[in-house]
Design a protein around this motif. Sequence first.
Motif, PDB file in Angstrom:
ATOM      1  N   LEU A  93       0.840  -1.187   0.000  1.00 15.31           N
ATOM      2  CA  LEU A  93       0.000   0.000   0.000  1.00 15.31           C
ATOM      3  C   LEU A  93       0.881   1.244   0.000  1.00 15.31           C
ATOM      4  N   ASN A  94       0.611   2.143  -0.919  1.00 12.30           N
ATOM      5  CA  ASN A  94       1.309   3.415  -0.987  1.00 12.30           C
ATOM      6  C   ASN A  94       1.063   4.166   0.323  1.00 12.30           C
ATOM      7  N   PRO A  95       2.132   4.612   1.037  1.00  7.22           N
ATOM      8  CA  PRO A  95       1.939   5.308   2.316  1.00  7.22           C
ATOM      9  C   PRO A  95       1.064   6.553   2.210  1.00  7.22           C
ATOM     10  N   LEU A  96       1.165   7.289   1.120  1.00  4.75           N
ATOM     11  CA  LEU A  96       0.322   8.465   0.942  1.00  4.75           C
ATOM     12  C   LEU A  96      -1.143   8.050   0.819  1.00  4.75           C
ATOM     13  N   ALA A  97      -1.406   6.988   0.081  1.00  6.85           N
ATOM     14  CA  ALA A  97      -2.776   6.501  -0.060  1.00  6.85           C
ATOM     15  C   ALA A  97      -3.309   6.033   1.287  1.00  6.85           C
ATOM     16  N   ALA A  98      -2.472   5.384   2.073  1.00  8.20           N
ATOM     17  CA  ALA A  98      -2.897   4.928   3.397  1.00  8.20           C
ATOM     18  C   ALA A  98      -3.272   6.113   4.277  1.00  8.20           C
ATOM     19  N   ARG A  99      -2.520   7.194   4.185  1.00  7.89           N
ATOM     20  CA  ARG A  99      -2.831   8.400   4.956  1.00  7.89           C
ATOM     21  C   ARG A  99      -4.174   8.987   4.529  1.00  7.89           C
ATOM     22  N   HIS A 100      -4.466   8.900   3.241  1.00  7.32           N
ATOM     23  CA  HIS A 100      -5.730   9.443   2.749  1.00  7.32           C
ATOM     24  C   HIS A 100      -6.935   8.671   3.281  1.00  7.32           C
ATOM     25  N   VAL A 101      -6.767   7.386   3.558  1.00  5.56           N
ATOM     26  CA  VAL A 101      -7.882   6.623   4.135  1.00  5.56           C
ATOM     27  C   VAL A 101      -8.308   7.272   5.447  1.00  5.56           C
ATOM     28  N   GLY A 102      -7.355   7.594   6.301  1.00  3.23           N
ATOM     29  CA  GLY A 102      -7.669   8.247   7.570  1.00  3.23           C
ATOM     30  C   GLY A 102      -8.273   9.629   7.398  1.00  3.23           C
ATOM     31  N   LEU A 103      -7.759  10.386   6.429  1.00  5.39           N
ATOM     32  CA  LEU A 103      -8.299  11.721   6.173  1.00  5.39           C
ATOM     33  C   LEU A 103      -9.735  11.654   5.663  1.00  5.39           C
ATOM     34  N   ILE A 104     -10.020  10.713   4.776  1.00  5.54           N
ATOM     35  CA  ILE A 104     -11.379  10.548   4.251  1.00  5.54           C
ATOM     36  C   ILE A 104     -12.322  10.114   5.367  1.00  5.54           C
ATOM     37  N   ARG A 105     -11.843   9.233   6.238  1.00  9.04           N
ATOM     38  CA  ARG A 105     -12.638   8.799   7.400  1.00  9.04           C
ATOM     39  C   ARG A 105     -13.003  10.016   8.268  1.00  9.04           C
TER      40      ARG A 105
ATOM     41  N   GLN B 131     -22.168  16.973  11.350  1.00 10.95           N
ATOM     42  CA  GLN B 131     -22.762  18.296  11.146  1.00 10.95           C
ATOM     43  C   GLN B 131     -24.258  18.213  10.830  1.00 10.95           C
ATOM     44  N   HIS B 132     -24.711  17.060  10.352  1.00 13.22           N
ATOM     45  CA  HIS B 132     -26.114  16.902   9.980  1.00 13.22           C
ATOM     46  C   HIS B 132     -26.951  16.290  11.086  1.00 13.22           C
ATOM     47  N   GLY B 133     -26.332  16.053  12.242  1.00 16.84           N
ATOM     48  CA  GLY B 133     -27.086  15.563  13.380  1.00 16.84           C
ATOM     49  C   GLY B 133     -27.606  14.148  13.243  1.00 16.84           C
ATOM     50  N   LEU B 134     -26.947  13.338  12.437  1.00 14.29           N
ATOM     51  CA  LEU B 134     -27.374  11.947  12.304  1.00 14.29           C
ATOM     52  C   LEU B 134     -27.053  11.188  13.588  1.00 14.29           C
ATOM     53  N   PRO B 135     -27.793  10.128  13.877  1.00 10.79           N
ATOM     54  CA  PRO B 135     -27.505   9.340  15.080  1.00 10.79           C
ATOM     55  C   PRO B 135     -26.052   8.840  15.067  1.00 10.79           C
ATOM     56  N   LYS B 136     -25.425   8.854  16.240  1.00  6.88           N
ATOM     57  CA  LYS B 136     -24.014   8.451  16.343  1.00  6.88           C
ATOM     58  C   LYS B 136     -23.786   7.047  15.804  1.00  6.88           C
ATOM     59  N   SER B 137     -24.724   6.126  16.022  1.00  4.50           N
ATOM     60  CA  SER B 137     -24.540   4.755  15.537  1.00  4.50           C
ATOM     61  C   SER B 137     -24.496   4.704  14.010  1.00  4.50           C
ATOM     62  N   LEU B 138     -25.324   5.510  13.352  1.00  2.00           N
ATOM     63  CA  LEU B 138     -25.311   5.558  11.892  1.00  2.00           C
ATOM     64  C   LEU B 138     -24.026   6.211  11.390  1.00  2.00           C
ATOM     65  N   VAL B 139     -23.603   7.285  12.042  1.00  2.00           N
ATOM     66  CA  VAL B 139     -22.358   7.950  11.650  1.00  2.00           C
ATOM     67  C   VAL B 139     -21.194   6.985  11.797  1.00  2.00           C
ATOM     68  N   TYR B 140     -21.108   6.295  12.929  1.00  2.00           N
ATOM     69  CA  TYR B 140     -20.023   5.346  13.171  1.00  2.00           C
ATOM     70  C   TYR B 140     -19.983   4.276  12.083  1.00  2.00           C
ATOM     71  N   ASP B 141     -21.150   3.696  11.774  1.00  2.00           N
ATOM     72  CA  ASP B 141     -21.190   2.635  10.763  1.00  2.00           C
ATOM     73  C   ASP B 141     -20.897   3.163   9.370  1.00  2.00           C
ATOM     74  N   ALA B 142     -21.373   4.366   9.049  1.00  2.00           N
ATOM     75  CA  ALA B 142     -21.082   4.960   7.734  1.00  2.00           C
ATOM     76  C   ALA B 142     -19.585   5.230   7.593  1.00  2.00           C
ATOM     77  N   VAL B 143     -18.953   5.721   8.650  1.00  2.00           N
ATOM     78  CA  VAL B 143     -17.507   5.965   8.624  1.00  2.00           C
ATOM     79  C   VAL B 143     -16.762   4.645   8.425  1.00  2.00           C
ATOM     80  N   LEU B 144     -17.220   3.591   9.066  1.00  2.00           N
ATOM     81  CA  LEU B 144     -16.592   2.275   8.897  1.00  2.00           C
ATOM     82  C   LEU B 144     -16.756   1.769   7.467  1.00  2.00           C
ATOM     83  N   VAL B 145     -17.928   1.959   6.879  1.00  2.00           N
ATOM     84  CA  VAL B 145     -18.154   1.558   5.483  1.00  2.00           C
ATOM     85  C   VAL B 145     -17.216   2.340   4.561  1.00  2.00           C
ATOM     86  N   VAL B 146     -17.130   3.659   4.756  1.00  2.00           N
ATOM     87  CA  VAL B 146     -16.229   4.476   3.936  1.00  2.00           C
ATOM     88  C   VAL B 146     -14.799   3.970   4.072  1.00  2.00           C
ATOM     89  N   SER B 147     -14.370   3.713   5.293  1.00  2.00           N
ATOM     90  CA  SER B 147     -13.009   3.236   5.526  1.00  2.00           C
ATOM     91  C   SER B 147     -12.737   1.931   4.791  1.00  2.00           C
TER      92      SER B 147
END
Length: 167
Positions: free
Chosen positions: A43-55, A64-80
Amino acid sequence: MSAQTQKPVSTATAPDARQFSLPVRVLEASFPIGSRRGVGSMLNPLAARHVGLIRALTQQHLDQHGLPKSLVYDAVLVVSELVTNVVTHSIGGRQASVRISRAGSRLRITVAHDGAPGQPTVLNPHDDEEHGRGLRLVEGLAAAHGGTWGAEGPVTWCELALPADLR
């Protein structure tokens, strides 16, 4: 990395623009993934850093949209997981993007890359293997939130149902 709110990642998979409304505005970010030698290469180290930034960008945007924390947590995990899959397995890709939007009563996460299109595969790794669980996790989170996931060429997406009071 730049965040934009205008053009769709792929007109073939993006939801109709009429479906975008509050409380979730569109978030789109593009990032370099570097040249790849092929599936499973380091894995390119720069690309690996971008995973964390995108997360982090995803969490900030959804919080910022006030979504439930459980949905935000799971959406962040899906993005990651989807972004990690792209930077780990895209062949010949140099650029990737993530898009988070509202598609009717669902939160839609789309990750695309410019590498050779391939079909993501849900694996059944052995207990002692370190890799191979990401798409199984995405599949489980989508099901747990009354959603679905899939892929078309270089675009992978996941939809999670929004809570009834936000539909």
